[in-house]
Scaffold this motif. Structure first.
Motif, PDB file in Angstrom:
ATOM      1  N   PHE A  81       0.875  -1.227  -0.124  1.00 20.53           N
ATOM      2  CA  PHE A  81       0.035  -0.080  -0.096  1.00 20.53           C
ATOM      3  C   PHE A  81       0.989   1.401   0.091  1.00 20.53           C
ATOM      4  CE2 PHE A  81      -1.923   3.402   2.779  1.00 20.53           C
ATOM      5  CZ  PHE A  81      -3.050   3.592   2.158  1.00 20.53           C
ATOM      6  N   PHE A  82       1.789   1.291   1.137  1.00 17.92           N
ATOM      7  CA  PHE A  82       2.743   2.394   0.808  1.00 17.92           C
ATOM      8  C   PHE A  82       3.799   2.607  -0.154  1.00 17.92           C
ATOM      9  CE2 PHE A  82       6.907   4.507   2.103  1.00 17.92           C
ATOM     10  CZ  PHE A  82       6.570   5.405   2.597  1.00 17.92           C
ATOM     11  N   PHE A  83       4.214   1.685  -0.648  1.00 17.80           N
ATOM     12  CA  PHE A  83       5.068   1.686  -1.851  1.00 17.80           C
ATOM     13  C   PHE A  83       4.365   2.061  -3.315  1.00 17.80           C
ATOM     14  CE2 PHE A  83       8.046  -0.006   1.205  1.00 17.80           C
ATOM     15  CZ  PHE A  83       9.420   0.750   0.714  1.00 17.80           C
ATOM     16  N   THR A  84       3.191   1.296  -3.203  1.00 19.84           N
ATOM     17  CA  THR A  84       2.466   1.902  -4.421  1.00 19.84           C
ATOM     18  C   THR A  84       1.756   3.095  -4.452  1.00 19.84           C
ATOM     19  OG1 THR A  84       1.666  -0.614  -4.771  1.00 19.84           O
ATOM     20  CG2 THR A  84       0.479   0.832  -5.911  1.00 19.84           C
ATOM     21  N   GLY A  85       1.496   3.484  -3.271  1.00 17.51           N
ATOM     22  CA  GLY A  85       0.687   5.069  -3.149  1.00 17.51           C
ATOM     23  C   GLY A  85       1.627   5.935  -3.332  1.00 17.51           C
ATOM     24  N   VAL A  86       3.029   5.737  -3.135  1.00 19.87           N
ATOM     25  CA  VAL A  86       3.868   6.940  -3.142  1.00 19.87           C
ATOM     26  C   VAL A  86       4.607   6.887  -4.689  1.00 19.87           C
ATOM     27  CG1 VAL A  86       4.588   7.148  -0.704  1.00 19.87           C
ATOM     28  CG2 VAL A  86       5.889   5.575  -2.377  1.00 19.87           C
ATOM     29  N   GLY A  87       4.195   5.798  -5.378  1.00 16.07           N
ATOM     30  CA  GLY A  87       4.559   5.895  -6.795  1.00 16.07           C
ATOM     31  C   GLY A  87       5.893   5.200  -7.181  1.00 16.07           C
ATOM     32  N   ALA A  88       6.404   4.427  -6.173  1.00 18.44           N
ATOM     33  CA  ALA A  88       7.470   3.617  -6.185  1.00 18.44           C
ATOM     34  C   ALA A  88       7.436   2.553  -7.305  1.00 18.44           C
ATOM     35  CB  ALA A  88       7.993   2.927  -4.965  1.00 18.44           C
ATOM     36  N   ILE A  89       8.501   2.318  -7.923  1.00 14.93           N
ATOM     37  CA  ILE A  89       8.531   1.363  -8.941  1.00 14.93           C
ATOM     38  C   ILE A  89       9.262   0.087  -8.769  1.00 14.93           C
ATOM     39  CG2 ILE A  89       9.499   0.944 -11.530  1.00 14.93           C
ATOM     40  CD1 ILE A  89       9.399   4.059 -11.773  1.00 14.93           C
ATOM     41  N   PRO A  90       8.660  -1.076  -8.830  1.00 12.10           N
ATOM     42  CA  PRO A  90       9.389  -2.422  -8.260  1.00 12.10           C
ATOM     43  C   PRO A  90      10.403  -2.662  -9.358  1.00 12.10           C
ATOM     44  CG  PRO A  90       7.051  -2.735  -9.236  1.00 12.10           C
ATOM     45  CD  PRO A  90       7.422  -1.270  -9.305  1.00 12.10           C
ATOM     46  N   VAL A  91      11.615  -3.097  -8.786  1.00 16.15           N
ATOM     47  CA  VAL A  91      12.696  -3.526  -9.479  1.00 16.15           C
ATOM     48  C   VAL A  91      13.167  -4.983  -8.882  1.00 16.15           C
ATOM     49  CG1 VAL A  91      14.317  -2.444  -8.396  1.00 16.15           C
ATOM     50  CG2 VAL A  91      14.905  -2.926 -10.501  1.00 16.15           C
ATOM     51  N   ASP A  92      13.482  -5.931  -9.694  1.00 17.84           N
ATOM     52  CA  ASP A  92      14.121  -7.133  -9.323  1.00 17.84           C
ATOM     53  C   ASP A  92      15.528  -6.954  -9.490  1.00 17.84           C
ATOM     54  OD1 ASP A  92      15.054  -9.740  -9.244  1.00 17.84           O
ATOM     55  OD2 ASP A  92      13.939 -10.531 -10.775  1.00 17.84           O
ATOM     56  N   ARG A  93      15.982  -7.023  -8.209  1.00 17.44           N
ATOM     57  CA  ARG A  93      17.521  -6.807  -7.979  1.00 17.44           C
ATOM     58  C   ARG A  93      18.472  -7.878  -8.383  1.00 17.44           C
ATOM     59  NH1 ARG A  93      18.531  -4.263  -2.398  1.00 17.44           N
ATOM     60  NH2 ARG A  93      17.832  -6.228  -1.666  1.00 17.44           N
ATOM     61  N   SER A  94      17.800  -8.799  -8.974  1.00 22.64           N
ATOM     62  CA  SER A  94      18.922 -10.162  -9.507  1.00 22.64           C
ATOM     63  C   SER A  94      19.356  -9.322 -10.728  1.00 22.64           C
ATOM     64  CB  SER A  94      17.933 -11.150  -9.959  1.00 22.64           C
ATOM     65  OG  SER A  94      16.647 -10.907 -10.986  1.00 22.64           O
ATOM     66  N   GLY A  95      18.869  -8.338 -11.382  1.00 25.93           N
ATOM     67  CA  GLY A  95      19.682  -7.802 -12.563  1.00 25.93           C
ATOM     68  C   GLY A  95      18.880  -8.074 -13.784  1.00 25.93           C
ATOM     69  N   GLY A  96      19.783  -7.850 -14.972  1.00 27.54           N
ATOM     70  CA  GLY A  96      19.286  -8.308 -16.158  1.00 27.54           C
ATOM     71  C   GLY A  96      18.083  -7.510 -16.649  1.00 27.54           C
ATOM     72  N   ARG A  97      17.209  -8.218 -17.383  1.00 30.73           N
ATOM     73  CA  ARG A  97      16.076  -7.627 -18.379  1.00 30.73           C
ATOM     74  C   ARG A  97      15.428  -7.031 -17.097  1.00 30.73           C
ATOM     75  NH1 ARG A  97      13.312 -11.553 -22.017  1.00 30.73           N
ATOM     76  NH2 ARG A  97      15.488 -11.690 -22.781  1.00 30.73           N
ATOM     77  N   ALA A  98      14.874  -7.450 -15.993  1.00 31.43           N
ATOM     78  CA  ALA A  98      13.974  -6.619 -14.987  1.00 31.43           C
ATOM     79  C   ALA A  98      14.451  -5.468 -14.562  1.00 31.43           C
ATOM     80  CB  ALA A  98      13.890  -7.543 -14.024  1.00 31.43           C
ATOM     81  N   ALA A  99      15.787  -5.219 -14.420  1.00 27.83           N
ATOM     82  CA  ALA A  99      16.404  -4.188 -13.911  1.00 27.83           C
ATOM     83  C   ALA A  99      16.523  -3.138 -15.142  1.00 27.83           C
ATOM     84  CB  ALA A  99      18.016  -4.199 -13.378  1.00 27.83           C
ATOM     85  N   ALA A 100      16.519  -3.527 -16.130  1.00 28.31           N
ATOM     86  CA  ALA A 100      16.525  -2.556 -17.356  1.00 28.31           C
ATOM     87  C   ALA A 100      15.276  -2.235 -17.431  1.00 28.31           C
ATOM     88  CB  ALA A 100      16.947  -3.472 -18.610  1.00 28.31           C
ATOM     89  N   GLY A 101      14.251  -2.838 -17.247  1.00 31.38           N
ATOM     90  CA  GLY A 101      12.741  -2.380 -17.210  1.00 31.38           C
ATOM     91  C   GLY A 101      12.432  -1.191 -16.181  1.00 31.38           C
ATOM     92  N   ALA A 102      13.105  -1.415 -15.190  1.00 29.56           N
ATOM     93  CA  ALA A 102      13.028  -0.121 -14.104  1.00 29.56           C
ATOM     94  C   ALA A 102      13.697   0.947 -14.738  1.00 29.56           C
ATOM     95  CB  ALA A 102      13.673  -0.426 -12.839  1.00 29.56           C
ATOM     96  N   LEU A 103      14.728   0.928 -15.373  1.00 33.72           N
ATOM     97  CA  LEU A 103      15.513   2.057 -15.999  1.00 33.72           C
ATOM     98  C   LEU A 103      14.754   2.687 -16.911  1.00 33.72           C
ATOM     99  CD1 LEU A 103      19.210   1.022 -15.903  1.00 33.72           C
ATOM    100  CD2 LEU A 103      17.979   2.390 -14.291  1.00 33.72           C
ATOM    101  N   GLU A 104      14.075   1.614 -17.802  1.00 28.48           N
ATOM    102  CA  GLU A 104      13.051   2.186 -18.809  1.00 28.48           C
ATOM    103  C   GLU A 104      12.095   3.190 -18.446  1.00 28.48           C
ATOM    104  OE1 GLU A 104      13.266   2.419 -22.332  1.00 28.48           O
ATOM    105  OE2 GLU A 104      15.633   1.435 -21.973  1.00 28.48           O
ATOM    106  N   THR A 105      11.573   2.806 -17.100  1.00 26.24           N
ATOM    107  CA  THR A 105      10.521   3.459 -16.433  1.00 26.24           C
ATOM    108  C   THR A 105      11.005   4.626 -15.860  1.00 26.24           C
ATOM    109  OG1 THR A 105       9.270   1.465 -15.755  1.00 26.24           O
ATOM    110  CG2 THR A 105       8.628   3.257 -14.823  1.00 26.24           C
TER     111      THR A 105
END
Length: 239
Positions: A81-105
């Motif tokens: 609730f908190f992190f979604t409400g403040v507009g935080a973007i989830p990132v998979d810290r295992s790296g690779g494609r997931a982290a790249a998606g966060a940077l695209e955001t």
């Protein structure tokens, strides 16, 4: 901008945090009143993601580890609730494609003229020292053209060490440096040497602002190595 962000900041949470922790901020005028910028901060405590947005008049969109959005039970529900409400973007810290998606955001946030917050170390410091930055912040600066604003959390690690649910009472101290323009490297996104040089420059500014000792290794790698080297409990020999 999510309504919940401003409600938490000024109504539900912000007023009593200001009253109790009396944030002292140096260099707040270095935050531009309009336009995109990357706010790059050291990371000492979970509460960094609360106190830094609290003192900056503009909304800062941060990335946050994916676990904050997937927890179970009451704690997981509150975290989501908190992190979604403040507009935080989830990132998979295992790296690779997931982290790249966060940077695209992050690029999208900057393209909309907003502030994007990032912790170049990738995780909280395990011992209060400043660790090697990951080059995602440099890639983001090069691809977006946004300036980078270093922000040093000075004592949040003392107020809320790793493992503590709530910060102790004390005055929060934050230093914000002047924006850094990396336009001289325009067109060099993807060049590993350039991205490392930019990241190291950002980390040097954070070291200068915070006074932290700099360790030229990744914080996660240091933590894993320390855990592996810690002595195991020996099983008593049979009599």
């Amino acid at each position: 901008m999510p309504v919940l962000y401003w409600w938490l900041k000024y109504v539900f949470v912000g007023w009593w945090l200001r009253l109790i922790y009396r944030p002292k901020v140096e260099g707040l005028s270095n935050i531009p009143k309009t336009g995109p910028a990357i706010v790059a901060s050291n990371h000492l405590s979970f509460s960094d993601s609360i106190f830094l947005p609290l003192v900056v008049p503009r909304k800062i969109t941060f990335i946050a580890k994916a676990e904050y959005f997937t927890g179970s039970g009451v704690k997981g529900l509150f975290s989501r609730f908190f992190f979604t409400g403040v507009g935080a973007i989830p990132v998979d810290r295992s790296g690779g494609r997931a982290a790249a998606g966060a940077l695209e955001t992050g690029k999208r946030v900057l393209a909309e003229g907003e502030l994007f917050g990032i912790y170049p170390e990738g995780t909280r410091s395990p011992d209060g020292k400043l660790y090697r930055g990951k080059t995602g912040v440099a890639r983001l600066a090069l691809e977006s053209g946004a300036r980078v604003i270093p922000a040093a959390m000075m004592n949040t690690g003392e107020l809320q060490p790793i493992g503590k649910k709530l910060p102790k009472i004390g005055r929060v101290h934050i230093k914000i440096g002047e924006p850094i323009d990396f336009s001289r490297y325009s067109g060099l996104a993807g060049d590993r040497l350039v991205e490392r040089a930019i990241t190291d420059e950002i980390m040097y500014e954070l070291m200068d602002l915070s006074g932290q000792e700099y360790i030229d290794t990744y914080a996660a790698k240091f933590r894993n190595a320390a855990a592996a080297e810690s002595p195991q409990k020996e099983t008593p020999a049979a009599s």
